[in-house]
Design a protein around this motif. Structure first.
Motif, mmCIF file in Angstrom:
data_model
loop_
_atom_site.group_PDB
_atom_site.id
_atom_site.type_symbol
_atom_site.label_atom_id
_atom_site.label_comp_id
_atom_site.label_asym_id
_atom_site.label_seq_id
_atom_site.Cartn_x
_atom_site.Cartn_y
_atom_site.Cartn_z
ATOM 1 N N VAL A 86 0.842 -1.195 0.000
ATOM 2 C CA VAL A 86 0.000 0.000 0.000
ATOM 3 C C VAL A 86 0.882 1.252 0.000
ATOM 4 C CG1 VAL A 86 -1.717 1.329 1.281
ATOM 5 C CG2 VAL A 86 -1.915 -1.157 1.129
ATOM 6 N N ILE A 87 0.624 2.128 -0.972
ATOM 7 C CA ILE A 87 1.347 3.398 -1.076
ATOM 8 C C ILE A 87 0.584 4.499 -0.341
ATOM 9 C CG2 ILE A 87 2.209 5.152 -2.665
ATOM 10 C CD1 ILE A 87 2.419 2.945 -4.797
ATOM 11 N N ALA A 88 -0.716 4.515 -0.544
ATOM 12 C CA ALA A 88 -1.569 5.519 0.105
ATOM 13 C C ALA A 88 -2.926 4.895 0.364
ATOM 14 C CB ALA A 88 -1.704 6.755 -0.782
ATOM 15 N N GLU A 89 -3.544 5.329 1.461
ATOM 16 C CA GLU A 89 -4.839 4.763 1.834
ATOM 17 C C GLU A 89 -5.615 5.785 2.655
ATOM 18 O OE1 GLU A 89 -6.494 0.541 3.702
ATOM 19 O OE2 GLU A 89 -4.460 1.226 4.162
ATOM 20 N N ALA A 90 -6.846 6.072 2.236
ATOM 21 C CA ALA A 90 -7.703 7.008 2.969
ATOM 22 C C ALA A 90 -9.151 6.760 2.569
ATOM 23 C CB ALA A 90 -7.321 8.456 2.661
ATOM 24 N N PRO A 91 -10.071 6.671 3.532
ATOM 25 C CA PRO A 91 -11.484 6.437 3.205
ATOM 26 C C PRO A 91 -12.029 7.555 2.325
ATOM 27 C CG PRO A 91 -11.070 6.191 5.559
ATOM 28 C CD PRO A 91 -9.848 6.798 4.981
ATOM 29 N N VAL A 92 -12.929 7.195 1.421
ATOM 30 C CA VAL A 92 -13.581 8.189 0.555
ATOM 31 C C VAL A 92 -15.091 7.918 0.533
ATOM 32 C CG1 VAL A 92 -11.631 8.830 -0.912
ATOM 33 C CG2 VAL A 92 -12.893 6.748 -1.421
ATOM 34 N N PRO A 93 -15.762 7.994 1.698
ATOM 35 C CA PRO A 93 -17.200 7.676 1.766
ATOM 36 C C PRO A 93 -18.067 8.646 0.975
ATOM 37 C CG PRO A 93 -16.459 8.673 3.811
ATOM 38 C CD PRO A 93 -15.226 8.396 3.006
ATOM 39 N N HIS A 94 -17.505 9.796 0.634
ATOM 40 C CA HIS A 94 -18.267 10.788 -0.132
ATOM 41 C C HIS A 94 -18.398 10.418 -1.609
ATOM 42 C CE1 HIS A 94 -14.003 11.814 -0.633
ATOM 43 N NE2 HIS A 94 -14.356 12.281 -1.821
ATOM 44 N N TYR A 148 -13.941 -2.055 -25.598
ATOM 45 C CA TYR A 148 -15.191 -2.035 -26.363
ATOM 46 C C TYR A 148 -16.370 -1.585 -25.514
ATOM 47 C CZ TYR A 148 -12.221 -4.846 -29.401
ATOM 48 O OH TYR A 148 -11.172 -5.284 -30.179
ATOM 49 N N SER A 149 -16.375 -1.986 -24.252
ATOM 50 C CA SER A 149 -17.488 -1.589 -23.386
ATOM 51 C C SER A 149 -17.109 -1.765 -21.927
ATOM 52 C CB SER A 149 -18.745 -2.409 -23.696
ATOM 53 O OG SER A 149 -18.533 -3.778 -23.385
ATOM 54 N N ILE A 150 -17.687 -0.905 -21.075
ATOM 55 C CA ILE A 150 -17.607 -1.047 -19.625
ATOM 56 C C ILE A 150 -19.027 -0.944 -19.087
ATOM 57 C CG2 ILE A 150 -16.675 -0.178 -17.453
ATOM 58 C CD1 ILE A 150 -14.383 1.063 -18.943
ATOM 59 N N GLU A 151 -19.508 -2.021 -18.486
ATOM 60 C CA GLU A 151 -20.876 -2.059 -17.952
ATOM 61 C C GLU A 151 -20.822 -2.146 -16.426
ATOM 62 O OE1 GLU A 151 -24.784 -5.047 -17.903
ATOM 63 O OE2 GLU A 151 -23.021 -5.524 -19.129
ATOM 64 N N VAL A 152 -21.524 -1.234 -15.766
ATOM 65 C CA VAL A 152 -21.585 -1.250 -14.309
ATOM 66 C C VAL A 152 -22.502 -2.377 -13.857
ATOM 67 C CG1 VAL A 152 -22.279 0.015 -12.238
ATOM 68 C CG2 VAL A 152 -21.114 1.216 -14.116
ATOM 69 N N LEU A 153 -21.976 -3.243 -12.991
ATOM 70 C CA LEU A 153 -22.752 -4.371 -12.466
ATOM 71 C C LEU A 153 -23.232 -4.122 -11.037
ATOM 72 C CD1 LEU A 153 -20.524 -7.330 -13.732
ATOM 73 C CD2 LEU A 153 -22.552 -6.354 -14.840
ATOM 74 N N ALA A 154 -22.403 -3.451 -10.244
ATOM 75 C CA ALA A 154 -22.771 -3.220 -8.839
ATOM 76 C C ALA A 154 -21.943 -2.080 -8.278
ATOM 77 C CB ALA A 154 -22.561 -4.486 -8.008
ATOM 78 N N TRP A 155 -22.503 -1.430 -7.247
ATOM 79 C CA TRP A 155 -21.802 -0.360 -6.527
ATOM 80 C C TRP A 155 -22.041 -0.572 -5.039
ATOM 81 C CZ3 TRP A 155 -18.244 3.283 -6.817
ATOM 82 C CH2 TRP A 155 -18.214 4.304 -5.852
ATOM 83 N N ARG A 156 -20.961 -0.565 -4.289
ATOM 84 C CA ARG A 156 -21.059 -0.754 -2.847
ATOM 85 C C ARG A 156 -20.551 0.498 -2.143
ATOM 86 N NH1 ARG A 156 -20.330 -5.908 -4.938
ATOM 87 N NH2 ARG A 156 -18.077 -5.737 -5.271
ATOM 88 N N SER A 157 -21.472 1.217 -1.470
ATOM 89 C CA SER A 157 -21.127 2.442 -0.743
ATOM 90 C C SER A 157 -20.520 2.069 0.602
ATOM 91 C CB SER A 157 -22.376 3.307 -0.548
ATOM 92 O OG SER A 157 -22.880 3.746 -1.790
ATOM 93 N N LEU A 158 -19.220 2.204 0.693
ATOM 94 C CA LEU A 158 -18.452 1.829 1.879
ATOM 95 C C LEU A 158 -17.435 2.930 2.157
ATOM 96 C CD1 LEU A 158 -17.682 -1.823 0.695
ATOM 97 C CD2 LEU A 158 -19.338 -1.208 2.477
ATOM 98 N N PRO A 159 -16.777 2.904 3.299
ATOM 99 C CA PRO A 159 -15.674 3.840 3.506
ATOM 100 C C PRO A 159 -14.650 3.761 2.367
ATOM 101 C CG PRO A 159 -16.236 2.784 5.575
ATOM 102 C CD PRO A 159 -17.039 2.094 4.513
ATOM 103 N N TYR A 160 -14.436 2.536 1.873
ATOM 104 C CA TYR A 160 -13.629 2.321 0.677
ATOM 105 C C TYR A 160 -14.573 1.730 -0.378
ATOM 106 C CZ TYR A 160 -9.598 2.980 3.729
ATOM 107 O OH TYR A 160 -8.684 3.503 4.611
ATOM 108 N N PRO A 161 -15.251 2.593 -1.141
ATOM 109 C CA PRO A 161 -16.297 2.113 -2.065
ATOM 110 C C PRO A 161 -15.745 1.137 -3.094
ATOM 111 C CG PRO A 161 -16.363 4.507 -1.831
ATOM 112 C CD PRO A 161 -15.090 4.052 -1.197
ATOM 113 N N GLU A 162 -16.618 0.249 -3.564
ATOM 114 C CA GLU A 162 -16.226 -0.726 -4.573
ATOM 115 C C GLU A 162 -17.180 -0.684 -5.762
ATOM 116 O OE1 GLU A 162 -13.945 -4.103 -1.875
ATOM 117 O OE2 GLU A 162 -15.904 -4.550 -2.736
#
Length: 300
Positions: A86-94, A148-162
C-alpha cells in the motif's frame, strides 16, 4: 488418446499461468504445452491452453477478452491491485456512483495505457516485474488498446467504495491499469480488488474446466481437448482440392479465388480434414496473382 488441441482451462487464484502449463504437461505427459494470454496469479477464470502441435496456432486464436472486475477506491498500491504494498490509503465515503459513471466513458474506445510496473512487459530484455522486485522504476512504453465496453454491475457504498464492472477489450489491455487510472482521475486512488476473466480467445467461462477436471477425465480415458478447427471458428474456412491441398501442404503458394478476401483462412482438405492456416496474398500488394501462402501446415 491424442494429445493435440486446446483446453479451456479455469485458472484458480494463486496459480501463475506458467504453473498451469507445467501441470498440464504432467497430466497429459506432453512436453509441448503453451498458454494464450497471461493471467495474473491473483486473477481467476479462462486461460486458453494449447497442447502438442496446437501450440503453433496460438497466435491465430481470436483476440477478444472480457472480464468481471471489482475496483476498490481510496487505496493505491505498488502493483495496482490489492496484492501489492500500500502506497496511500484514505477512506472516501463521499464518492458516489454518479461521480464514477461520469468519467467511465473516457475509458472506452481506443485509449492510451501505461501497463503496471509489476507486469510481464519486456523492458530491455527483462520482465518489468523482475525489475520492479529489484527496486528499479522503469519507463514502460505507452500502448494503445481498445476497450469495447464497460458495464456497471454493482456499486457498494463503503468507507472504501467498490465498483463491479464487466469489461470487454482487446488483447493487451491491463484491467489493473484501468483501476489505477480511474482512481487517479477521481483523485481518490484505486486498485483492482478482484478479477475474473470471463472470455479469452473465443473460450468462455461457462465451458471452462479446472485442472482437477482434466486430471480425473484424462485418467478415466476421456479426452477434453478441443480440436483446432473448433477453436479457430472465427477464421473463414477454405477447402482445397486434392492436388492443390497436397502442393499447399508442401509449402507451395497456390492460386485461389475466394468469394470474400481475408488475411487468414482456416484451410481444409476435400475430406474436411483441418490442414492449417493460410495467408492470402493481395495481388495489389504483390507482383503475382491472388495466392494462398502456407502459414501453419498442421499435419492431420
Amino acid at each position: 488418446m491424442t494429445s493435440q488441441g486446446f483446453l479451456n482451462l479455469y485458472k484458480l487464484a494463486g496459480w501463475t499461468s506458467h504453473d498451469c502449463v507445467a501441470k498440464v504437461r504432467r497430466i497429459l505427459s506432453q512436453k509441448r504445452v503453451g498458454h494464450g494470454g497471461t493471467l495474473d496469479p491473483a486473477a481467476v477464470g479462462v486461460l486458453p491452453i494449447a497442447v502438442g502441435r496446437a501450440t503453433r496456432l496460438i497466435n491465430y486464436l481470436s483476440s477478444d477478452k472480457a472480464y468481471r472486475a471489482t475496483i476498490r477506491f481510496g487505496v493505491t498500491t505498488t502493483t495496482d491491485d490489492l496484492d501489492g504494498e500500500v502506497i496511500a490509503e484514505a477512506p472516501v465515503p463521499h464518492l458516489t456512483l454518479d461521480d464514477v459513471t461520469a468519467i467511465l466513458p473516457s475509458f472506452e474506445g481506443q485509449i492510451d495505457q501505461i501497463p503496471p510496473q509489476y507486469s510481464a512487459i519486456s523492458v530491455d530484455g527483462k520482465r518489468a516485474y523482475d525489475l520492479a522486485r529489484a527496486g528499479q522504476v522503469v519507463d514502460i512504453p505507452i500502448r494503445t488498446v481498445t476497450v469495447y465496453s464497460i458495464e456497471v454491475l454493482a456499486w457498494r457504498s463503503l468507507p472504501y467504495p467498490e465498483l463491479e464492472v464487466a469489461i470487454a477489450c482487446s488483447a493487451g489491455t491491463y484491467i489493473r491499469a484501468i483501476a489505477r487510472d480511474l482512481g487517479a482521475q477521481l483523485q481518490t486512488g484505486a486498485a483492482l480488488a478482484h478479477l475474473i476473466r470471463t472470455r479469452s480467445s473465443g473460450f468462455v467461462l461457462e465451458e471452462s474446466i479446472t485442472l482437477d477436471d482434466l486430471l480425473s477425465s484424462w485418467t478415466a480415458g476421456k479426452n477434453l481437448l478441443i480440436p483446432p478447427e473448433q477453436a479457430l471458428q472465427h477464421l473463414p474456412p477454405l477447402v482445397l482440392d486434392g492436388e492443390t491441398a497436397r502442393r499447399w501442404q508442401q509449402g507451395q503458394k497456390v492460386a485461389i479465388a475466394p468469394a470474400t478476401t481475408h488475411l487468414h483462412y482456416r484451410v481444409h482438405g476435400e475430406d474436411h480434414c483441418f490442414l492449417g492456416i493460410g495467408e492470402w496474398i493481395d495481388p495489389s500488394e504483390a507482383d503475382e496473382p491472388p495466392r494462398l501462402r502456407p502459414r501453419v501446415v498442421y499435419d492431420p
